[in-house]
Design a protein around this motif. Structure first.
Motif, PDB file in Angstrom:
ATOM      1  N   LEU A   1      64.402  57.363  22.773  1.00 27.58           N
ATOM      2  CA  LEU A   1      63.490  56.381  23.359  1.00 27.58           C
ATOM      3  C   LEU A   1      63.535  56.419  24.882  1.00 27.58           C
ATOM      4  N   ILE A   2      64.677  56.797  25.441  1.00 32.63           N
ATOM      5  CA  ILE A   2      64.812  56.791  26.905  1.00 32.63           C
ATOM      6  C   ILE A   2      63.891  57.820  27.554  1.00 32.63           C
ATOM      7  N   PRO A   3      63.961  59.089  27.166  1.00 35.25           N
ATOM      8  CA  PRO A   3      63.056  60.057  27.811  1.00 35.25           C
ATOM      9  C   PRO A   3      61.594  59.873  27.431  1.00 35.25           C
ATOM     10  N   THR A   4      61.305  59.370  26.240  1.00 35.69           N
ATOM     11  CA  THR A   4      59.903  59.228  25.839  1.00 35.69           C
ATOM     12  C   THR A   4      59.233  58.049  26.541  1.00 35.69           C
TER      13      THR A   4
ATOM     14  N   ILE B   1      45.789  66.540  21.447  1.00 36.92           N
ATOM     15  CA  ILE B   1      44.858  65.721  20.662  1.00 36.92           C
ATOM     16  C   ILE B   1      45.029  64.250  21.004  1.00 36.92           C
ATOM     17  N   VAL B   2      46.286  63.783  21.035  1.00 35.74           N
ATOM     18  CA  VAL B   2      46.574  62.363  21.248  1.00 35.74           C
ATOM     19  C   VAL B   2      46.150  61.912  22.643  1.00 35.74           C
ATOM     20  N   ILE B   3      46.413  62.713  23.662  1.00 34.10           N
ATOM     21  CA  ILE B   3      46.109  62.273  25.028  1.00 34.10           C
ATOM     22  C   ILE B   3      44.615  62.303  25.330  1.00 34.10           C
TER      23      ILE B   3
ATOM     24  N   ALA C   1      51.670  60.846  25.542  1.00 30.03           N
ATOM     25  CA  ALA C   1      52.575  61.923  25.149  1.00 30.03           C
ATOM     26  C   ALA C   1      53.997  61.425  24.995  1.00 30.03           C
ATOM     27  N   GLY C   2      54.350  60.372  25.713  1.00 28.37           N
ATOM     28  CA  GLY C   2      55.665  59.766  25.553  1.00 28.37           C
ATOM     29  C   GLY C   2      55.658  58.625  24.571  1.00 28.37           C
ATOM     30  N   PHE C   3      54.708  57.720  24.707  1.00 25.31           N
ATOM     31  CA  PHE C   3      54.685  56.521  23.879  1.00 25.31           C
ATOM     32  C   PHE C   3      54.433  56.823  22.401  1.00 25.31           C
TER      33      PHE C   3
END
Length: 463
Positions: A136-139, A210-212, A223-225
């Motif tokens: 969770l920290i880097p994302t 796709i997500v972004i 891309a992180g969340f």
């Protein structure tokens, strides 16, 4: 007062009762304690394994693969984020972009050995929960930092470093699963675990573009969340259904024994060529596509990591039949040919030839990963003199696997940094590619000279 023993009636539920009876097969009983600890685990006990052991091991393997899959995905997420940074306002030099790609591999490789010892220290289930939540920290950090270009390169580099925790997950996951399976089934289980993790690289390179792009503009923070619910789910499933094994003990001496063998360092050098190439090229491939063929969508980059991941178990199967050294030599040969073809494709500016060359390269790296892992136990089994020597060699092989896995991952740092140096000195990546071809030649010859040459130490033994 001692904690009463309980048995697991169903995944995630416990009831006070006598030890779990393994039935008519007369296997040793298994008992569990609060915290989903298992006492009396012995996968080599045929009765215990057939009655309850196999189902418990399969459940832990499946959840381990899911958690490791996410670890690899987080480890590789910067490979697909970096080519998108210019689109959201970041201005970076070529050297800076390759630093962002390289540092997760550097940190991940460094964490691999300490992560291996975390499983016996905390318990496999407990460490899976912890290591998953650490993602969770880097994302979340990625989701925050990419929203504001004023943060600059320093902030991006710091968050990219944190993504290295995903690379450490591989070592702890493999160590944990090795305790659950008997020797005769350990290879297949670890192969599935490794391949499932490797697929995380392909998945993130396919999913992020796709997500972004959903909705208007580019929402790079997704891309992180996007990982947050998946990471929470992995931690919850591990808490609910995985187990800790009380008899899972670390053996630091295995590393000490392994370091004294020259084969540990030779095999680690060879593994830089296979696994290091897989991680390094997988990380750099989207950026290479963006830089060399800007009109091509970088979402196609996932195909390289995909074929490399799928080829890993194939390499192990071929190594079982033909010998790991032979398959590894063939892999280096094909890898060299793939890189040479990629160089000529760049000169001709042919996207189709460039993509085909890299797919061949990725396939060979995956097969080589599987074959080198098969070589390690074969090398250390050779020349056993007695039972004490056999046990010492088993310990050395286990240590070698851990050391080689860590050292091999440093290739994920060396490849993109090589591209950065080549670009700075010559204006393109071709010089770096020629150097890599030279390394493959040396590594292939080393494999032949040490493990395949008939007049060598191993003679006609199939390694």
């Amino acid at each position: 007062m001692a904690t009463p023993l309980v048995t697991a009636d169903a995944p995630g539920t416990t009831t006070a009762s006598a030890p779990l009876d393994t039935g008519a097969l007369t296997g040793a009983p298994i008992t569990t304690r609060p915290g989903r600890w298992i006492d009396g685990w012995n996968p080599e006990d045929a009765g215990q394994w057939a009655s309850v052991g196999r189902s418990i091991a399969k459940r832990n393997l499946g959840l381990s693969i899911f958690a490791e899959f996410l670890g690899f995905a987080v480890w590789a997420v910067w490979s697909i984020v970096v080519p998108q940074l210019a689109g959201v306002g970041f201005v970076l030099s070529v050297d800076q972009t390759f630093w962002l790609i390289a540092v997760p591999s550097l940190v991940g490789a460094t964490l691999r050995i300490p992560y291996t010892f975390a499983v016996p220290l905390f318990g496999g289930r407990n460490w899976t929960i912890i290591s998953a939540l650490l993602l969770l920290i880097p994302t979340i950090g990625l989701g925050i930092v990419v929203q504001n270009p004023s943060w600059g390169f320093g902030a991006l580099l710091a968050v990219a470093c944190l993504a290295g925790v995903g690379g450490g997950n591989f070592a702890s996951s493999m160590a944990n699963i090795s305790f659950f399976y008997p020797e005769k089934e350990k290879g297949r289980a670890l192969g599935l675990n490794a391949a499932g993790g490797n697929l995380g690289t392909a998945a993130v390179q396919w999913a992020v573009p796709i997500v972004i792009a959903i909705g208007a503009g580019i929402s790079l923070q997704r891309a992180g969340f996007m990982f947050v619910p998946l990471v929470v789910l992995a931690a919850f499933l591990a808490w609910k259904y995985m187990n800790n094994l009380s008899n899972a003990k670390s053996d630091p001496r295995s590393y000490g024994v392994a370091t004294k063998s020259r084969h540990t360092w030779i095999l680690s050098f060879i593994y830089i060529g296979t696994f290091g190439s897989f991680i390094g090229f997988a990380g750099a491939f989207p950026t290479l596509l963006k830089g060399q063929f800007p009109d091509v969508t970088i979402s196609i980059a996932f195909a390289g990591a995909l074929v490399g991941s799928l080829a890993r178990p194939l390499g192990g199967i071929l190594a079982d039949k033909l010998g790991g050294a032979r398959v590894t030599i063939a892999a280096f040969t094909i890898m060299g040919v793939g890189v040479v073809c990629a160089i000529f494709a760049l000169r001709a500016h042919s996207f189709g030839a460039f993509l085909a060359s890299f797919l061949v390269l990725f396939t060979a790296t995956g097969a080589g990963n599987g074959s080198v892992y098969r070589m390690i136990p074969a090398v250390f089994r050779f020349g056993v003199t007695d039972e004490a020597d056999r046990l010492r060699r088993i310990r050395a092989a286990a240590g070698c696997i851990g050391i080689a896995g860590a050292i091999g991952a440093f290739g994920g740092f060396l490849v993109p940094r090589g591209f950065a140096a080549s670009t700075s000195l010559t204006g393109n990546i071709q010089a770096a590619l020629w150097v890599i071809v030279g390394f493959y030649l040396v590594m292939g010859l080393t494999t032949w000279a040490v493990y395949q040459r008939r007049s060598g130490q191993f003679g006609t033994t199939v390694i």
